[in-house]
Design an enzyme around this catalytic site. Structure first.
Site, short mmCIF file in Angstrom:
data_model
loop_
_atom_site.label_atom_id
_atom_site.label_comp_id
_atom_site.label_asym_id
_atom_site.label_seq_id
_atom_site.Cartn_x
_atom_site.Cartn_y
_atom_site.Cartn_z
N LEU A 140 0.84 -1.20 0.00
CA LEU A 140 0.00 0.00 0.00
C LEU A 140 0.88 1.26 0.00
N SER A 147 1.11 8.06 5.24
CA SER A 147 -0.13 8.25 6.02
C SER A 147 -1.31 8.54 5.11
N THR A 173 6.79 -5.24 4.33
CA THR A 173 7.20 -6.39 5.13
C THR A 173 7.13 -7.66 4.29
N LEU A 249 -6.38 -3.23 6.89
CA LEU A 249 -5.64 -2.60 8.00
C LEU A 249 -6.41 -2.75 9.30
N GLU A 373 1.00 0.57 10.18
CA GLU A 373 -0.45 0.33 10.34
C GLU A 373 -1.16 1.59 10.83
P1 TGC Z 1 -11.59 8.14 4.23
O1 TGC Z 1 -12.35 9.05 3.32
O2 TGC Z 1 -11.67 8.36 5.70
O3 TGC Z 1 -12.02 6.61 3.93
C1 TGC Z 1 -12.10 6.10 2.64
C2 TGC Z 1 -13.08 4.93 2.67
O4 TGC Z 1 -12.58 3.89 3.51
C3 TGC Z 1 -13.46 3.65 4.62
N1 TGC Z 1 -12.62 3.39 5.79
C4 TGC Z 1 -12.43 2.18 6.32
N2 TGC Z 1 -12.94 0.99 6.01
C5 TGC Z 1 -12.55 -0.08 6.73
N3 TGC Z 1 -11.63 0.01 7.72
C6 TGC Z 1 -11.07 1.19 8.05
N4 TGC Z 1 -10.14 1.26 9.00
C7 TGC Z 1 -11.46 2.35 7.33
N5 TGC Z 1 -11.13 3.66 7.38
C8 TGC Z 1 -11.84 4.28 6.44
C9 TGC Z 1 -14.29 4.89 4.74
O5 TGC Z 1 -15.53 4.63 5.35
C10 TGC Z 1 -14.44 5.29 3.27
O6 TGC Z 1 -15.40 4.43 2.70
P2 TGC Z 1 -16.35 4.93 1.48
O7 TGC Z 1 -17.32 3.82 1.28
O8 TGC Z 1 -16.97 6.21 1.96
O9 TGC Z 1 -15.44 5.15 0.31
O10 TGC Z 1 -10.09 8.13 3.73
P3 TGC Z 1 -8.93 9.21 3.87
O11 TGC Z 1 -8.20 9.27 2.57
O12 TGC Z 1 -9.50 10.51 4.42
O13 TGC Z 1 -7.94 8.51 4.91
C11 TGC Z 1 -8.12 8.53 6.21
C12 TGC Z 1 -6.89 7.94 6.96
C13 TGC Z 1 -5.80 8.98 7.12
C14 TGC Z 1 -7.44 7.58 8.32
C15 TGC Z 1 -6.32 6.69 6.24
O14 TGC Z 1 -5.74 7.04 5.03
C16 TGC Z 1 -5.31 5.96 7.08
O15 TGC Z 1 -5.67 5.12 7.90
N6 TGC Z 1 -3.95 6.23 6.89
C17 TGC Z 1 -2.90 5.49 7.52
C18 TGC Z 1 -2.23 4.60 6.48
C19 TGC Z 1 -1.81 3.27 7.05
O16 TGC Z 1 -2.22 2.86 8.10
N7 TGC Z 1 -0.95 2.58 6.31
C20 TGC Z 1 -0.55 1.27 6.69
C21 TGC Z 1 0.15 0.57 5.56
S1 TGC Z 1 0.25 -1.20 5.75
C22 TGC Z 1 1.32 -1.44 7.00
O17 TGC Z 1 1.79 -0.57 7.66
C23 TGC Z 1 1.63 -2.85 7.25
S2 TGC Z 1 2.79 -3.15 8.49
C24 TGC Z 1 2.55 -4.80 8.61
C25 TGC Z 1 3.42 -5.51 9.55
O18 TGC Z 1 4.63 -5.68 9.28
O19 TGC Z 1 2.86 -6.01 10.56
P1 FAD Z 2 4.50 10.00 6.97
O1 FAD Z 2 3.13 9.75 6.47
O2 FAD Z 2 5.42 10.81 6.12
O3 FAD Z 2 4.38 10.68 8.42
C1 FAD Z 2 5.49 11.28 9.07
C2 FAD Z 2 4.98 11.94 10.35
O4 FAD Z 2 4.01 12.94 10.03
C3 FAD Z 2 4.28 10.97 11.29
O5 FAD Z 2 4.59 11.27 12.62
C4 FAD Z 2 2.80 11.21 11.05
O6 FAD Z 2 2.00 10.91 12.17
C5 FAD Z 2 2.80 12.70 10.74
N1 FAD Z 2 1.65 13.09 9.94
C6 FAD Z 2 1.35 12.70 8.66
N2 FAD Z 2 0.18 13.23 8.28
C7 FAD Z 2 -0.28 13.97 9.32
C8 FAD Z 2 -1.45 14.73 9.57
N3 FAD Z 2 -2.45 14.85 8.65
N4 FAD Z 2 -1.58 15.36 10.76
C9 FAD Z 2 -0.62 15.25 11.70
N5 FAD Z 2 0.52 14.51 11.55
C10 FAD Z 2 0.66 13.88 10.37
N6 FAD Z 2 3.37 -0.37 4.49
C11 FAD Z 2 2.76 -1.27 3.65
O7 FAD Z 2 1.99 -0.89 2.78
N7 FAD Z 2 3.01 -2.62 3.80
C12 FAD Z 2 3.85 -3.12 4.72
O8 FAD Z 2 4.03 -4.34 4.83
C13 FAD Z 2 4.53 -2.19 5.59
N8 FAD Z 2 5.44 -2.65 6.48
C14 FAD Z 2 6.22 -1.73 7.18
C15 FAD Z 2 7.30 -2.18 7.94
C16 FAD Z 2 8.12 -1.27 8.60
C17 FAD Z 2 9.31 -1.75 9.34
C18 FAD Z 2 7.80 0.12 8.55
C19 FAD Z 2 8.64 1.12 9.30
C20 FAD Z 2 6.73 0.56 7.81
C21 FAD Z 2 5.94 -0.34 7.10
N9 FAD Z 2 4.90 0.09 6.25
C22 FAD Z 2 4.26 -0.80 5.44
C23 FAD Z 2 4.69 1.53 6.05
C24 FAD Z 2 3.95 2.21 7.21
O9 FAD Z 2 2.60 1.90 7.19
C25 FAD Z 2 4.20 3.73 7.07
O10 FAD Z 2 5.55 3.95 7.45
C26 FAD Z 2 3.25 4.55 7.91
O11 FAD Z 2 1.92 4.43 7.44
C27 FAD Z 2 3.63 6.03 7.98
O12 FAD Z 2 3.94 6.52 6.71
P2 FAD Z 2 5.33 7.32 6.48
O13 FAD Z 2 6.43 6.50 7.05
O14 FAD Z 2 5.39 7.67 5.04
O15 FAD Z 2 5.22 8.62 7.36
#
Ligand code: TGC
Ligand code: FAD
Length: 394
Positions: A140, A147, A173, A249, A373
């Site tokens: 993703l 973020s 990952t 997520l 996450e």
């Molecule tokens: P927004 O307009 O709020 O939502 C878009 C659509 O998605 C729905 N939705 C969800 N559905 C299911 N579960 C959730 N947690 C959901 N959150 C939102 C929402 O209802 C909407 O649906 P629809 O039908 O209206 O289209 O979207 P936004 O662009 O304003 O984003 C909001 C925000 C910032 C909260 C979201 O982008 C976010 O959560 N950002 C963080 C990104 C993140 O967590 N990345 C993780 C990458 S994967 C990873 O890190 C794996 S690590 C794995 C490991 O090693 O363990």
């Molecule tokens: P950024 O989005 O650039 O954020 C930097 C800082 O700014 C953060 O403190 C954040 O909180 C802050 N910030 C950003 N936006 C705002 C806002 N609107 N308001 C206030 N503060 C804000 N992703 C995958 O898709 N798949 C994976 O398997 C995966 N595995 C990972 C494994 C590791 C070891 C790590 C470190 C990351 C992994 N990720 C994965 C990515 C992870 O989900 C992102 O690192 C995370 O979502 C944050 O994105 P970024 O690092 O680009 O930080």
């Protein structure tokens, strides 16, 4: 380096075990034993060398750590959400990177295939993912969109019976060792689609990222797509938009809300034992009021985290849990574990930085868990949006 096989007090201060079923307790005992036997003796060394113990993938499959709450006919464990949480807790007691291996495989790869793929895709991939024959990863995040995944630039263009995929994902990952990747990309209309890309696809590579001080026993890499031809049959037919990846997520964040408690408990357990044994000024460290304050605050916060996770689990079992409730628990419990790790490190003094003890490793790992996450602050803003009704991201 020490073999830490004598460990693991439960630290069940509020008798939460009474709320668990026989199946939960059996799952916990089996995973706890596996972690003691297979993870604890080797993890410091793998983490120190920044090497992923890939040989553990098969063992993780055997103990049912991949998709515990996915039905058995689709390669999962067929258990409930609390069992899934408890399994993540026991894995993370060992190491957050080991829990990550399971989280990605179960919640970010098997779950989207189970939920959104065609029946043919499910039959093709899920049994082999469930038994560890295939390893998957989840793409993703991009270099410029972490973020804010809605901004992603990875894209597909229609080419008859296939799509042509271009772009790059970062921080993925397991990507360098994965047989397949679940990838999220935009189509020409700007809609987000999910698809399975197999590792041998022409134009697809997954180089490893080096230099992490955190989650060192987990392997992280990129995903690079240069005109990769993805047959349309590989695209998930039943989901479009950001809710596809965000729903995955939610599953994984739920597991982290439980998992992080395991890392916190391991730090607390280590600090409690050490403080009873280490003598300074003629008495055990545990006899000083300042040490007791640290320990008392740690077990209080861990107990609150356990209750939050348990309640979250009951809501997940009922099917009523909301993404915002999951965000609150992920944020609170990871921060609790990290705070406990930092306090535990202090209780061990200089020994706290040594790899004879697990604390520094957990502390460094938890910096990643606080960020991936969804970061600590992003989850705060999700709660803020939920209680005010005003979206701070727009
Ligand atoms: P927004 O307009 O709020 O939502 C878009 C659509 O998605 C729905 N939705 C969800 N559905 C299911 N579960 C959730 N947690 C959901 N959150 C939102 C929402 O209802 C909407 O649906 P629809 O039908 O209206 O289209 O979207 P936004 O662009 O304003 O984003 C909001 C925000 C910032 C909260 C979201 O982008 C976010 O959560 N950002 C963080 C990104 C993140 O967590 N990345 C993780 C990458 S994967 C990873 O890190 C794996 S690590 C794995 C490991 O090693 O363990
Ligand atoms: P950024 O989005 O650039 O954020 C930097 C800082 O700014 C953060 O403190 C954040 O909180 C802050 N910030 C950003 N936006 C705002 C806002 N609107 N308001 C206030 N503060 C804000 N992703 C995958 O898709 N798949 C994976 O398997 C995966 N595995 C990972 C494994 C590791 C070891 C790590 C470190 C990351 C992994 N990720 C994965 C990515 C992870 O989900 C992102 O690192 C995370 O979502 C944050 O994105 P970024 O690092 O680009 O930080």
């Amino acid at each position: 380096m020490a073999n830490r096989t004598d460990l693991y007090e439960g630290h069940d201060y509020y008798a939460i075990d009474e709320l668990l079923s026989e199946e939960h307790l059996m799952a916990r005992a089996a995973v706890r034993e596996w972690v003691k036997q297979e993870v604890s003796p080797i993890i410091e060394e793998y983490s120190h060398k920044a090497t992923c113990p890939t040989h553990l993938f098969k063992g993780l499959a055997e103990i049912g750590a991949f998709g515990p709450s996915i039905p058995t006919e689709y390669g999962g464990g067929g258990m409930d959400e609390i069992a899934y949480g408890i399994i993540m807790q026991e894995l993370e007691r060992g190491d957050s990177g080991i829990r990550s291996m399971a989280s990605v495989q179960g919640s970010l790869v098997m779950y989207p295939i189970y939920k959104y793929a065609s029946e043919e895709q499910k039959r093709k991939y899920l049994p082999k993912l469930g038994n560890g024959d295939f390893i998957g990863c989840f793409g993703l995040t991009e270099p410029d969109f972490g973020s804010n995944p809605a901004g992603m630039v990875t894209n597909v263009k229609d080419d008859g019976d296939a799509y042509i995929l271009n772009g790059a994902k970062m921080w993925i990952t397991n990507s360098p060792v994965a047989d397949l990747a679940v990838v999220w990309a935009k189509n020409e209309a700007g809609e987000i689609l999910g698809m399975v890309v197999e590792k041998d696809s022409k134009g697809f590579s997954a180089p490893e990222m080096h230099g992490k001080w955190s989650l060192r026993a987990s392997i992280t890499g990129e995903l690079i797509f240069e005109d990769v031809r993805v047959p349309k049959s590989q695209v998930f037919p039943s989901v479009k938009g950001l809710k596809g990846p965000l729903s995955c997520l939610s599953k994984a964040r739920y597991g982290i809300a439980w998992g992080s408690i395991g890392a916190g408990l391991d730090c607390y357990d280590t600090a409690l034992r050490y403080s009873k044994e280490r003598i300074q000024f003629g008495r055990p460290l545990a006899g000083f009021q300042l040490t007791q304050k640290k320990l008392a605050e740690m077990i209080t916060e861990l107990t609150k985290a356990q209750l939050l996770a348990w309640r979250l689990g009951t809501l997940a079992n009922k099917g009523t849990v909301t993404p915002a409730q999951i965000s609150m628990a992920k944020r609170n419990n990871v921060f609790t574990a990290l705070t406990v790790a930092r306090e535990s490190r202090q209780i061990l003094g200089g020994m706290g930085i040594m790899n004879e003890f697990p604390i520094m490793r957990h502390m460094m790992n938890l910096e990643t868990v606080l960020t991936y996450e969804g970061t600590h602050d992003i989850h705060l803003l999700i709660t803020g949006m939920d209680v005010t009704g005003i979206n701070a991201f727009e």
